[in-house]
Design an enzyme around this catalytic site. Structure first.
Site, PDB file in Angstrom:
ATOM      1  N   HIS A  84       1.486  -1.099  -0.597  1.00 26.92           N
ATOM      2  CA  HIS A  84      -0.090   0.755   0.070  1.00 26.92           C
ATOM      3  C   HIS A  84       0.797   1.383  -0.260  1.00 26.92           C
ATOM      4  O   HIS A  84       0.291   1.842  -0.442  1.00 26.92           O
ATOM      5  CB  HIS A  84      -1.079  -0.316   0.831  1.00 26.92           C
ATOM      6  CG  HIS A  84      -0.599  -0.179   1.951  1.00 26.92           C
ATOM      7  ND1 HIS A  84      -0.175  -0.799   3.378  1.00 26.92           N
ATOM      8  CD2 HIS A  84      -0.008   1.523   2.825  1.00 26.92           C
ATOM      9  CE1 HIS A  84       0.254   0.176   4.469  1.00 26.92           C
ATOM     10  NE2 HIS A  84      -0.047   1.041   4.460  1.00 26.92           N
ATOM     11  N   ASP A 221       0.918  -7.960   2.797  1.00 29.46           N
ATOM     12  CA  ASP A 221       1.693  -5.605   1.990  1.00 29.46           C
ATOM     13  C   ASP A 221       2.374  -6.167   1.441  1.00 29.46           C
ATOM     14  O   ASP A 221       3.200  -4.935   2.330  1.00 29.46           O
ATOM     15  CB  ASP A 221       0.502  -5.419   3.605  1.00 29.46           C
ATOM     16  CG  ASP A 221      -0.373  -4.368   2.699  1.00 29.46           C
ATOM     17  OD1 ASP A 221       0.680  -3.964   2.199  1.00 29.46           O
ATOM     18  OD2 ASP A 221      -0.107  -3.282   3.047  1.00 29.46           O
ATOM     19  N   SER A 639       4.103   1.853   9.111  1.00 27.95           N
ATOM     20  CA  SER A 639       3.765   1.223   7.814  1.00 27.95           C
ATOM     21  C   SER A 639       4.967   1.005   6.438  1.00 27.95           C
ATOM     22  O   SER A 639       5.767   1.559   6.050  1.00 27.95           O
ATOM     23  CB  SER A 639       2.905   1.985   6.573  1.00 27.95           C
ATOM     24  OG  SER A 639       1.293   1.242   7.545  1.00 27.95           O
TER      25      SER A 639
HETATM   26  N1  ARG Z   1      -4.711   0.415   7.527  1.00 29.22           N
HETATM   27  C1  ARG Z   1      -3.894   0.619   6.965  1.00 29.22           C
HETATM   28  C2  ARG Z   1      -2.489   1.270   6.453  1.00 29.22           C
HETATM   29  O1  ARG Z   1      -3.254   2.532   7.916  1.00 29.22           O
HETATM   30  C3  ARG Z   1      -3.285  -0.601   5.520  1.00 29.22           C
HETATM   31  C4  ARG Z   1      -3.721   0.720   4.611  1.00 29.22           C
HETATM   32  C5  ARG Z   1      -4.120   0.508   3.067  1.00 29.22           C
HETATM   33  N2  ARG Z   1      -5.376  -0.696   2.633  1.00 29.22           N
HETATM   34  C6  ARG Z   1      -5.964  -0.780   2.821  1.00 29.22           C
HETATM   35  N3  ARG Z   1      -6.686  -1.710   1.940  1.00 29.22           N
HETATM   36  N4  ARG Z   1      -7.296   0.757   2.151  1.00 29.22           N
HETATM   37  O2  ARG Z   1      -2.342   2.604   6.204  1.00 29.22           O
HETATM   38  N1  GLU Z   2      -1.266   1.522   7.641  1.00 30.76           N
HETATM   39  C1  GLU Z   2      -0.543   2.278   8.323  1.00 30.76           C
HETATM   40  C2  GLU Z   2       0.384   2.713   7.625  1.00 30.76           C
HETATM   41  O1  GLU Z   2       0.393   3.322   6.360  1.00 30.76           O
HETATM   42  C3  GLU Z   2      -0.175   2.123   9.348  1.00 30.76           C
HETATM   43  C4  GLU Z   2      -1.485   1.325  10.025  1.00 30.76           C
HETATM   44  C5  GLU Z   2      -1.419   2.712  11.476  1.00 30.76           C
HETATM   45  O2  GLU Z   2      -2.073   4.024  11.285  1.00 30.76           O
HETATM   46  O3  GLU Z   2      -0.975   1.819  12.263  1.00 30.76           O
HETATM   47  O4  GLU Z   2       1.204   3.490   8.237  1.00 30.76           O
END
Ligand code: ARG
Ligand code: GLU
Length: 703
Positions: A84, A221, A639
């Site tokens: 991502h 990921d 991330s």
């Molecule tokens: N929750 C993770 C972060 O905050 C992954 C985001 C990307 N994935 C998604 N399905 N939108 O960035």
């Molecule tokens: N998916 C998040 C990022 O892009 C990390 C998840 C979080 O917020 O801890 O940094």
């Protein structure tokens, strides 16, 4: 009476006690934590984590782009980050003919690696406490404006001096603890960063937004890049003559596997946390800010979903936009729940009460009251700001119109630039989505924003058209921006046409209102808040120290390099439910469903599973491990961060947090807050068995 007192004191202690595993620590000060880390199982020294005299782990960690982390995993500049995090790049190289999002991408030779305009990675050269230098010349008689000017000019001088050598050096001075402390961060920034590999989204985004922020998780990921440098290993703009960067340090990879209870540590760039804010700040988020933002995004997401389901073209066009919108939308939902469950507002109020009693008559007398008053003043303006960014600013055609209109404010109209902007915009724009979203969010705007917080322009338009629907009809039929040919034909003499266009007018008028009537007020209140927080922060530290309230303070995250440590651990989100800490490929097969987009895995993976052709990448049960959770305190920006074991070797890639624990940006609960990591063995398995890209594995050092 005495009993009551004891209870109150205990309550505030439990709020403040140095909770295990909470904290995002500054690497240059890690010697202050190293004994605790070693107690918990870490086997290396503070110098191994951060040193300016010798290569240390910090030299293997980069800020990837503007808000992710990456790590070096080979002597030839190979870098791992999340799928991502590389998503924008993978999408940019994708088209209906080469759908790398859908099919994945693997460079089988160095020549096939794809350059990425605008992408940079930054290595931290060093960080220094420069508080004395930045505040040199400051005295208590100075006004706040004078102090700010002083900080600015001292910072500029320091940055200039630090980056003199050139060669990609970049420096920032960051305020920590609301300006009680200042640090200089010196980075070396590389801009030739090429895409090497990415699994298909059905692996890299497996579970999609359905599983996002959730455990149990089975998302692969990751994506792979390579940093290139000039022949002296210095940063250089893209050139085919550049060579792979030779890192000072790269991670060795542990294939030994992970167990519940194992020490883990995360090295990365967390973006933003607010652990020390006043109860009123939390109350706004919980009761007003988050719920409204969630609702506005639900409307837009439903519209996108409908059109993305109907066409592959639209699905590609909106995949990245959709993921961005959905991500915060879901996080906010977890955050609200978590804040409520933790009774954060009440706990903070109790703390403030005890603090006030202690502060009476002293330096910090009245500071919490000041904060509360400022929040009350801020609230309607904050609400208007939240609405502006979640409604007006989400209208794509209006943003595009604004960017073209800006070109006309320069002396010569830059036609080439206009064409470039147009190409980028039209590649990923679907009119019906934009139009329906306009109707949905502007109707909410009309309904929820008080009359005296709406620009006159909005009221006039609505009166003239009679409805948001009719307004949209006009804009999305008559704006020149709905027609790529008209935009292509634009010339210098079309300035008036562009400025009078309904889409330009819409964004301009709202922007004008926002910058004259809203933003100056929020800016002033926020400045005052920062000031009050500078005192409150010092007050909290003094209070805890003098009242012997055990609490270790760490500065709020601000996208600077931090260390978080904890251990691998399951959790119990609710009564009678316990989640184990690791997931395996078996879970992928259980979720696999060709009928559901998010769970439709590549046939190749099904075949490999049926044949149990796992290679050496299995755990004790004979399955391939996929993800694990741990108690490390992380946030957005973490991330792609390396998850490291007690020996300093790479065991995983951080990519998420569990939904029930997303309030950790405000309040950390060691019982519930978990970061989610991709097990490095799954990465190796995919590279080996699905991508057949063994040449990449050969570059890495496996232990
Ligand atoms: N929750 C993770 C972060 O905050 C992954 C985001 C990307 N994935 C998604 N399905 N939108 O960035
Ligand atoms: N998916 C998040 C990022 O892009 C990390 C998840 C979080 O917020 O801890 O940094």
């Amino acid at each position: 009476m005495k009993r009551v007192l004891t209870i109150i004191t205990l309550a505030s202690i439990s709020f403040l006690s140095a909770k295990a595993d909470e904290g995002m620590w500054l690497p240059s000060l890690i010697s202050q934590r190293i004994a605790d880390m070693q107690d918990k199982g870490f086997r290396l020294s503070a110098e191994d984590i951060y040193s300016v005299n010798q290569a240390s782990l910090k030299d293997a960690v980069v800020l990837f782009g503007r808000g992710c982390t990456g790590e070096l995993v080979s002597p030839e500049g190979l870098l791992l980050t999340n799928h991502h995090c590389g998503y924008g790049q993978i999408q940019q190289h994708s088209s209906v003919e080469h759908d790398y999002l859908r099919d994945g991408f693997w460079a089988m030779t160095r020549e096939e690696e794809l350059p990425n305009k605008g992408l940079t990675v930054s290595f931290l050269e060093r960080m220094d406490d420069v508080t004395d230098i930045i505040l040199k010349g400051n005295d208590s008689s100075m006004s706040e404006k004078e102090r700010a000017d002083l900080v600015k000019s001292n910072s500029e001088a320091l940055i200039k001096e630090a980056t003199q050598e050139g060669k990609g050096l970049r420096a920032t001075v960051e305020a920590l603890y609301y300006g009680n402390q200042y640090f200089l961060f010196l980075y070396r920034e590389y801009s030739d960063v090429r895409l090497v590999g990415a699994p298909p989204s059905s692996i890299g985004k497996f579970g999609g937004d359905t599983d996002n922020w959730m455990w149990p998780r089975h998302t692969g990921d990751f994506s792979i890049f390579r940093i290139y440098a000039d022949k002296d290993n210095n940063p250089a703009p893209y050139s085919k003559d550049n060579v792979p960067y030779k890192p000072k340090k790269y991670f060795k990879i542990s294939t030994k596997g992970v167990q519940e209870g194992d020490f883990t540590f995360i090295y990365g760039f967390p973006g933003r946390t607010q652990e020390y804010i006043h109860s009123e700040g939390v109350r706004y988020i919980e009761e007003t800010g988050d719920p409204h933002k969630i609702h506005l995004r639900t409307l837009r997401l439903d519209i996108m979903k409908k059109y993305m389901g109907e066409s592959q073209k639209v699905r590609i066009q909106y995949s990245s936009k959709n993921a961005n919108v959905a991500n915060a939308w879901k996080k906010w939902q977890g955050e609200v729940k978590g804040i409520r469950k933790m009774k954060t507002v009440r706990t903070k109020q109790e703390f403030e009460k005890a603090f006030d009693a202690w502060a009476e008559g002293g330096e910090f007398d009245g500071v919490t009251g000041k904060l509360a008053a400022l929040y009350a003043e801020l609230e309607p303006y904050q609400f208007a700001t939240d609405y502006y960014s979640e409604t007006v600013r989400t209208v794509e055609i209006a943003n595009f119109a604004m960017s073209i209109a800006r070109l006309f404010s320069q002396e010569d109209f830059d036609k080439a630039k206009a064409e470039e902007l147009a190409a980028t915009f039209y590649k990923d724009w679907h009119l019906p989505i934009d139009k329906e979203s306009f109707v949905a969010v502007m109707n909410e705007y009309e309904k929820n924003i008080p009359e005296d917080f709406k620009p006159a322009y909005h009221k006039e338009k609505l009166a003239a058209y009679g409805s948001v629907e009719a307004w949209a009809e006009d804009m999305f039929t008559n704006s020149i921006f709905v027609d790529p040919d008209k935009v292509k034909a634009l010339a210098a003499e079309d300035k008036e046409t562009v400025l009078k266009d309904p889409a330009t007018e819409f964004s301009n008028e709202f922007l004008k209102w926002h910058t004259t009537d809203i933003q100056p007020v929020t800016a002033r209140i926020n400045r005052d808040l920062q000031l009050a927080y500078r005192d409150y922060m010092r007050g909290q530290m003094t209070y805890c120290r003098t009242q012997r309230v055990p609490k270790a303070f760490y500065p709020d995250a601000n996208l600077t390099l931090r260390v978080a440590y904890g251990h691998i651990k399951g959790y119990s989100p609710s009564d009678a439910v316990y989640y184990m800490p690791s997931s395996t490929i078996k879970g992928i097969m259980q979720k696999d469903n060709p009928e559901i987009f998010d769970y439709n895995i590549p046939q190749r993976l099904r075949d490999i599973y049926a044949a149990r052709d796992f290679g050496p990448w299995t755990d004790a049960s004979g399955e391939v491990p996929v993800c694990f959770i741990a108690t490390n305190h992380t946030t957005g920006g973490n991330s792609g961060s390396p998850v490291i074991n007690a020996e300093g070797n790479l065991i995983g890639l951080n990519f998420d947090r569990v939904w029930e624990g997303t309030m950790s940006d405000i309040v950390f609960d060691p019982e519930i807050c978990r970061n989610i990591a991709l097990d490095i063995r799954y990465v190796l398995f995919i590279i080996d068995k699905v991508a057949d890209a063994d040449h990449l594995l050969e570059e890495m050092v496996l232990e």
